[in-house]
Design a protein around this motif. Structure first.
Motif, short mmCIF file in Angstrom:
data_model
loop_
_atom_site.label_atom_id
_atom_site.label_comp_id
_atom_site.label_asym_id
_atom_site.label_seq_id
_atom_site.Cartn_x
_atom_site.Cartn_y
_atom_site.Cartn_z
N GLU A 166 0.22 2.54 -11.91
CA GLU A 166 1.21 1.46 -11.90
C GLU A 166 2.61 2.00 -12.15
OE1 GLU A 166 -0.79 -2.44 -13.69
OE2 GLU A 166 -1.48 -0.60 -14.68
N ALA A 167 2.74 2.93 -13.10
CA ALA A 167 4.04 3.54 -13.37
C ALA A 167 4.55 4.30 -12.15
CB ALA A 167 3.92 4.47 -14.58
N ASP A 168 3.68 5.03 -11.51
CA ASP A 168 4.06 5.82 -10.34
C ASP A 168 4.48 4.90 -9.18
OD1 ASP A 168 4.06 8.37 -8.74
OD2 ASP A 168 2.45 7.35 -7.68
N ALA A 169 3.74 3.81 -8.99
CA ALA A 169 4.09 2.87 -7.91
C ALA A 169 5.44 2.22 -8.17
CB ALA A 169 3.00 1.82 -7.76
N PHE A 170 5.69 1.82 -9.42
CA PHE A 170 6.99 1.23 -9.76
C PHE A 170 8.11 2.22 -9.46
CE2 PHE A 170 10.61 0.68 -12.49
CZ PHE A 170 10.85 -0.68 -12.49
N ALA A 171 7.92 3.47 -9.90
CA ALA A 171 8.97 4.48 -9.68
C ALA A 171 9.25 4.65 -8.18
CB ALA A 171 8.54 5.81 -10.31
N ARG A 172 8.22 4.67 -7.38
CA ARG A 172 8.42 4.79 -5.93
C ARG A 172 9.15 3.57 -5.39
NH1 ARG A 172 3.08 7.60 -3.20
NH2 ARG A 172 2.32 8.68 -5.06
N TRP A 173 8.83 2.40 -5.91
CA TRP A 173 9.49 1.17 -5.46
C TRP A 173 10.99 1.23 -5.71
CZ3 TRP A 173 11.29 -2.94 -8.84
CH2 TRP A 173 11.69 -4.10 -8.15
N THR A 174 11.39 1.86 -6.80
CA THR A 174 12.82 1.98 -7.11
C THR A 174 13.48 3.16 -6.40
OG1 THR A 174 12.39 3.37 -9.05
CG2 THR A 174 12.46 0.98 -9.40
N GLY A 175 12.71 3.92 -5.63
CA GLY A 175 13.27 5.11 -5.00
C GLY A 175 13.41 6.28 -5.93
N ARG A 176 12.69 6.23 -7.05
CA ARG A 176 12.77 7.27 -8.06
C ARG A 176 11.38 7.87 -8.25
NH1 ARG A 176 17.54 6.79 -11.14
NH2 ARG A 176 16.56 7.36 -13.11
N ARG A 177 11.15 8.51 -9.35
CA ARG A 177 9.87 9.15 -9.64
C ARG A 177 9.67 9.21 -11.14
NH1 ARG A 177 11.23 14.13 -11.57
NH2 ARG A 177 13.23 15.02 -10.90
N LEU A 178 8.47 9.53 -11.57
CA LEU A 178 8.24 9.80 -12.99
C LEU A 178 8.78 11.17 -13.32
CD1 LEU A 178 4.57 8.51 -13.45
CD2 LEU A 178 6.70 7.32 -14.02
N PRO A 179 9.33 11.36 -14.53
CA PRO A 179 9.77 12.70 -14.91
C PRO A 179 8.58 13.62 -15.10
CG PRO A 179 9.86 11.23 -16.81
CD PRO A 179 9.52 10.37 -15.61
N THR A 180 8.80 14.90 -14.86
CA THR A 180 7.77 15.87 -15.23
C THR A 180 7.72 15.97 -16.75
OG1 THR A 180 9.26 17.78 -15.29
CG2 THR A 180 8.27 17.21 -13.14
N GLU A 181 6.66 16.56 -17.25
CA GLU A 181 6.56 16.74 -18.70
C GLU A 181 7.70 17.61 -19.21
OE1 GLU A 181 3.42 18.20 -22.14
OE2 GLU A 181 3.08 18.83 -20.07
N ALA A 182 8.03 18.67 -18.48
CA ALA A 182 9.12 19.56 -18.91
C ALA A 182 10.45 18.82 -18.91
CB ALA A 182 9.18 20.78 -18.02
N GLU A 183 10.69 17.97 -17.90
CA GLU A 183 11.92 17.19 -17.88
C GLU A 183 11.98 16.24 -19.07
OE1 GLU A 183 12.93 16.95 -13.09
OE2 GLU A 183 11.58 15.46 -14.00
N TRP A 184 10.87 15.59 -19.36
CA TRP A 184 10.85 14.68 -20.51
C TRP A 184 11.21 15.44 -21.78
CZ3 TRP A 184 9.21 14.06 -25.33
CH2 TRP A 184 9.28 12.79 -25.89
N ARG B 125 0.82 -1.22 0.00
CA ARG B 125 0.00 0.00 0.00
C ARG B 125 0.85 1.26 0.00
NH1 ARG B 125 -1.74 4.05 -0.36
NH2 ARG B 125 -3.59 5.09 0.43
N ARG B 126 2.04 1.22 0.57
CA ARG B 126 2.87 2.42 0.70
C ARG B 126 3.32 2.98 -0.64
NH1 ARG B 126 7.42 -0.26 4.23
NH2 ARG B 126 7.00 -1.80 2.58
N LEU B 127 3.30 2.16 -1.67
CA LEU B 127 3.79 2.59 -2.97
C LEU B 127 2.76 3.31 -3.82
CD1 LEU B 127 5.70 -0.68 -3.98
CD2 LEU B 127 6.68 1.42 -3.00
N TRP B 128 1.51 3.26 -3.40
CA TRP B 128 0.43 3.64 -4.29
C TRP B 128 -0.26 4.93 -3.87
CZ3 TRP B 128 -0.75 0.75 -8.65
CH2 TRP B 128 -0.05 -0.46 -8.76
N ALA B 129 -0.58 5.75 -4.88
CA ALA B 129 -1.51 6.85 -4.66
C ALA B 129 -2.86 6.27 -4.25
CB ALA B 129 -1.66 7.68 -5.93
N ALA B 130 -3.61 7.01 -3.45
CA ALA B 130 -4.87 6.48 -2.89
C ALA B 130 -5.81 5.97 -3.96
CB ALA B 130 -5.54 7.55 -2.04
N GLU B 131 -5.97 6.73 -5.04
CA GLU B 131 -6.90 6.32 -6.10
C GLU B 131 -6.38 5.08 -6.83
OE1 GLU B 131 -5.42 9.22 -5.80
OE2 GLU B 131 -6.96 10.75 -5.47
#
Length: 434
Positions: A286-304, A233-239
């Motif tokens: 799912e992408a966000d949870a994976f990124a948290r699991w790795t200790g990372r995050r999704l890039p922002t749109e500007a970063e991408w 549960r700790r990896l996931w946004a509530a929704e």
């Protein structure tokens, strides 16, 4: 003699013809029952897309550009995407397949006549052939939508394409790339067929960050599954947590576990999940949870976009990661040339100046950003293309997939969808602060 109108005319004709050939290939390969069936409540019947493509072409090119009277005004409301949700469309009195084909063909014949005589002057819709480019991109976007419907369709395979070859060149050794901080130009004011949400060009100043050299692969994502990522549960946004619990989600869409390992269904074929392909059919959650699991995050749109377009040597923002030239098969996996992503590490000629691979093609990449207007945004030519979707309800995806035609894919192109969506050809890569 002015060659500009003729060049625009030839570009528009080539793009219109390519889009219609793809539409025909996606609809001629199934019978009438398949065309009229709704294969998922998330998608329209294929026959709706077929007539909707013709109706939008008539609306924007024949009526708005050509000033002609409606051909069949009684059907306009049937093919208004905002008037009828997808789940309701099978109950509408839609044109049968043969009539939908005749209507779209009649529209196209009149459009080609209009194209032959237009001067590309007089209105903003005609500048640089924009109206024709908008209609072509609309058709190609619906072709991708129809390909998604084919993936959701049950039954034997009806589509075929060669598989991508193995990655060329030396293997990728760096797992991540440092993108230097500082300003860069985001968006465009010069790309002739760019849509309103890509405009205007503006300067963004970003802190330095690290971004994955390659998209996250099936093997990477399988490790997340095996480590209990869907149960933490700790990896996931509530929704997102609510979604996976309510729908018993424990893997990407179309995956299932068998005694011999993970398999997936792809366009009517069941096959082992290829370890080195970019993961496909995952939601933003799912992408966000994976990124948290790795200790990372999704890039922002500007970063991408900075990773994809900024050349640190010249300071320019290029049209594509590899430069300003249009995509070729050596640069990216686009245009439904293959019916799957290429293995991670493919297309070294498509790398950015910093060495980031496969930013264009293969899979749409989720970013952490909500879909919002750029500073100075102006809706054009209608608010319903972008403006009505702005806000926290939709997340931005970038880069295009194997199902995207090059005409609807560039370094500034913005896609968006609900964060729960999994049927789309979506994957991701991760980032971290420097």
């Amino acid at each position: 003699m002015n060659d500009v109108p003729q060049a625009l005319r030839e570009r528009a004709l080539t793009a219109l013809s390519a889009a219609r050939a793809r539409t025909a290939a996606l609809t001629d390969c199934v019978d009438e029952q398949d065309l009229t069936a709704q294969h998922s409540p998330l998608m329209s019947p294929l026959v709706w897309d077929l007539a909707h493509i013709g109706n939008q072409e008539e609306l924007w090119l024949l009526r708005h550009v050509g000033g002609r009277d409606p051909m069949h005004p009684e059907i306009d409301s049937l093919y208004d995407a905002f008037e009828h949700p997808r789940a309701e469309r099978p109950s509408l009195p839609l044109l049968p397949p043969a009539e939908a084909r005749r209507y779209s063909a009649e529209v196209r014949g009149r459009v080609l006549d209009l194209l032959e005589h237009t001067t590309f002057e007089g209105t903003a819709l005609l500048d640089d052939g924009f109206a024709f480019g908008m209609v072509v991109q609309h058709e190609q976007q619906h072709d991708e939508t129809m390909l998604i419907t084919h993936q959701l369709r049950k039954g034997a395979a009806v589509l075929a394409a060669p598989d991508p070859g193995p990655p060329a060149g030396p293997p990728v050794t760096a797992t991540e790339v440092l993108v230097p901080g500082g300003p860069f130009t985001m968006g465009t004011s010069t790309e002739p067929w760019a849509l309103d949400n890509e405009r205007p060009a503006h300067v963004r100043d970003l802190a330095p960050f690290w971004i994955d050299t390659l998209p996250v692969t099936n093997a990477d994502f399988q490790a997340f599954i095996e480590a209990g990522g869907y149960r933490d549960r700790r990896l996931w946004a509530a929704e997102g947590w609510d979604q996976i619990r309510r729908h018993a989600i424990g893997a990407p869409l179309f995956w299932r576990r068998e005694p011999g390992g993970w398999v997936r269904r792809r366009f009517g074929v069941t096959e082992p999940v290829p370890a080195q392909e970019p993961v496909l059919h995952v939601s933003w959650y799912e992408a966000d949870a994976f990124a948290r699991w790795t200790g990372r995050r999704l890039p922002t749109e500007a970063e991408w976009e900075k990773a994809a377009r900024h050349d640190p040597v010249t300071g320019r923002s290029t049209r594509y990661p590899w430069g300003d030239e249009d995509p070729t098969p050596a640069h990216a996996n686009l245009g439904q040339r293959h019916l799957r992503p290429a293995a991670a590490g493919s297309y070294p000629q498509g790398a950015s100046p910093l060495g980031v691979r496969q930013l264009i093609g293969d899979v749409w990449e989720w970013t952490s950003s909500d879909f919002e207007p750029y500073p100075g945004f102006t809706a054009f030519p209608y608010k319903e293309y972008s403006e009505v979707f702005f806000g926290p309800g939709h997340k931005v995806l970038r880069g295009g997939s194997f199902a995207v035609d090059p005409v609807a894919c560039r370094g500034t192109f913005r896609n968006w969808d609900l964060p729960v969506r999994r049927q789309i050809f979506s994957g991701f890569r991760t980032a971290r602060d420097a």
